[in-house]
Design an enzyme around this catalytic site. Structure first.
Site, PDB file in Angstrom:
ATOM      1  CB  SER A 287     -40.730   8.663  18.786  1.00  0.00           C
ATOM      2  OG  SER A 287     -40.426   7.529  18.892  1.00  0.00           O
TER       3      SER A 287
ATOM      4  CG  ASP B 107     -34.708  10.189  23.336  1.00  0.00           C
ATOM      5  OD1 ASP B 107     -35.708   9.963  23.409  1.00  0.00           O
ATOM      6  OD2 ASP B 107     -34.391  11.289  22.399  1.00  0.00           O
TER       7      ASP B 107
ATOM      8  CG  HIS C  65     -38.224   7.649  23.293  1.00  0.00           C
ATOM      9  ND1 HIS C  65     -37.833   8.491  22.441  1.00  0.00           N
ATOM     10  CD2 HIS C  65     -39.421   7.060  22.581  1.00  0.00           C
ATOM     11  CE1 HIS C  65     -38.306   8.390  21.420  1.00  0.00           C
ATOM     12  NE2 HIS C  65     -39.322   7.415  21.416  1.00  0.00           N
TER      13      HIS C  65
END
Length: 559
Positions: free
Chosen positions: A211, A336, A455
């Site tokens: 991320s 995600d 995610h």
């Protein structure tokens, strides 16, 4: 039988008392002593937690070298994370004294030397996070033990400043920003200078992160300040080109923060902010977790990197020549965007409620607003092709998640892979899609039965949690964890995820030529999980068709 038992007990005792360990290690700041943990017969790991890599940072200043210490530093506990908002954003946690790192060194029958080094950079939207990660019953998410032991590599995790203290910028030299990125760079430089004392090879350092950490890894390969220190890099669900990677108007955000803490917004602003209580500054960086039709959740991520002329001398897309000799893996999770889309369109998670097509149109309009109605129409046409005349509930919901995934993560990652490949000299390029379904999908939870990998779902597997806490996982989860650790550590050793000491279930081809192949990572993967041209129609839309449409500002000028 009794004699056999005595012999076994003696053998275990002798192995324990003669455990292979680094003992006290000499670093540039002074001597450090960690802990030696026994994992099995002739398998130990030396663990060092809380080694300072820089001094306590000055407010809105680059990190400085640590002055050192006398005696032996007992590196046995994690140090506080950097000052940041709590998860509910109602208070702060952490400390300004936070520039520390942790090291795991695997040991076998003799003291390890010349091992590859993997340096982890955590995510958290540049707002939250710590070098140890989330903690449940003293089981820390970013514990490097499983990777170090299974892959025979040294693992390093580091802390860096986040939130306003890490990323606030006026866009001028009085408050240039990127302090958190400078912290990461200082930690990389410390590892480069000191890791040989821990048995590591300073010429073989691999960065990996997820991320905002994945974008940070990308930034660290693009800045000229790391020249010669990084050999390889892995970006998971985040690259410098993501729409949230660079802040385009940092001055506006700095003024908003200044007003919240009663500072002027003129030439005195930077001086006032530097003297303001760090707690107040941190609380002033609170973001909204709500979305509106013209302000999707991802646009609320207001603190990030800036093109400052120093750490980033130019736009990230123009800096890939700095990564020409760095081997690079980049990829995303297949859903995600779910974490974000479920806030923008709450009905996505409902098994019983339809998601109106108008909601998709609104989301697309917010992502393409610079192009006006033409942007929205082209986007909707691209995503609804193949629906037929009567798309079902699941199709519409999945499409909504695909839109978020593509815009926020997948398309920018593909763009970064293209640019890395185009600029590469000796550096190799690899692409992946992680598709192991979310463990909560189909249960009595907010997750729908069709959920793929959300995610951050990949983190537990990269850090070996199915082995650390086996009761919480099925055998298939241990399979996917074993595969990811094998690919990641093989890559750290050789620059080729297929070559190393660990077997892999499928040969991962390079991202090259016209095929642009990628690997789909899943618990039952084999050679049929090699694909090409990831989501080509949608990448083409976001990267080529949409930019070619006239912008609203241009239309206004012509009128």
């Amino acid at each position: 039988m009794a004699l056999l038992g005595i012999c076994v007990a003696v053998a275990v005792f002798l192995e324990a008392v003669s455990a292979v360990t680094l003992g006290v290690v000499y670093t540039e700041g002074g001597m450090v002593e960690g802990e030696n943990i026994r994992l099995g017969y002739r398998r130990h790991v030396d663990r060092f937690r809380g080694i300072p890599y820089a001094d306590i940072p000055g407010r809105f200043e680059k990190p400085r070298r640590h002055p050192g210490w006398d005696g032996i530093l007992k590196a046995k506990d994690y140090r506080p994370r950097c000052l940041q908002l709590n998860l509910l954003m109602t208070d702060t946690r952490g400390s300004e004294d936070c520039l520390y790192l942790n090291i795991w060194v695997p040991q076998g029958s003799s003291v390890s030397t010349n091992l590859p080094v993997m340096v982890w950079i955590y995510g958290g939207g540049y707002l939250v996070g710590g070098s140890m990660g989330a903690n449940f019953l003293d089981n820390y998410l970013y514990d490097g033990q499983e990777i170090a032991d299974r892959g025979n590599v040294i693992v390093v995790t580091l802390g860096y400043r986040v939130g306003t203290l890490g990323f606030l910028s006026t866009g001028e030299s009085d408050l240039p920003g990127n302090y958190g990125l400078w912290d990461q760079q200082a930690a990389i430089a410390w590892v480069y200078r000191n890791i040989r004392s821990f048995g590591g090879d300073p010429s073989n350092i691999t960065l990996f992160g997820e991320s905002a950490g994945g974008a940070s890894v990308s930034f660290q390969t693009l800045t000229p300040h790391n020249k010669g220190m990084i050999r390889r890099a892995i970006s998971q669900s985040g690259v410098a080109l993501c729409p949230w990677g660079i802040i385009r108007n940092p001055r506006r955000i700095a003024e908003e923060v200044a007003l919240k803490v009663n500072c002027p917004t003129d030439s005195r602003m930077a001086a006032c902010l530097k003297m303001t209580d760090p707690y107040l500054l941190t609380m002033a960086g609170t973001i909204s977790m709500q979305s509106s039709p013209d302000q999707p959740l991802v646009n609320n991520l207001i603190l990030s990197g800036v093109v400052d002329g120093d750490f980033l001398p130019d736009e990230p897309s123009k800096l890939f020549h700095n990564a020409a000799d760095i081997d690079y893996i980049a990829g995303v999770n297949d859903m995600d965007g779910h974490l974000f889309t479920a806030v923008d369109i709450p009905s996505v998670n409902s098994m019983l409620v339809d998601t109106p097509i108008e909601e998709l149109r609104r989301l697309l309009a917010s992502y393409t607003k610079d192009k006006g109605k033409a942007g929205e129409e082209n986007a909707f046409s691209t995503y609804s092709t193949g629906w037929g005349t009567n798309p079902n509930r699941e199709t519409i919901k999945k499409t909504a998640v695909d839109i978020g995934t593509d815009y926020i993560f997948l398309v920018p990652t593909q763009a970064a892979l293209y640019l890395h490949k185009a600029n590469a000299k000796t550096g190799r390029t690899y692409s992946y899609l992680f598709s192991e379904p979310n463990r909560m999908g189909g249960l009595i939870t907010p997750y729908p039965s069709w959920m793929g990998a959300d995610h951050a779902d990949d983190l537990q597997y990269v850090f070996g949690k199915p082995f650390t806490t086996p009761l919480g996982y099925w055998p298939r989860h241990r399979d996917v964890s074993k595969y990811m650790i094998a690919y990641w550590t093989n890559f750290a050793k050789t620059g080729d995820p297929n070559q190393g000491d660990s077997e892999v279930p499928a040969r991962w081809p390079e991202f090259q030529g016209d095929s642009e192949q990628y690997l789909e990572i899943h618990h039952n993967m084999d050679n049929t999980y090699i694909h090409q041209k990831m989501r080509l129609r949608y990448v083409h839309f976001w990267a080529s068709i949409l930019p070619s449409l006239p912008s609203l500002s241009n239309e206004t000028k012509s009128e």
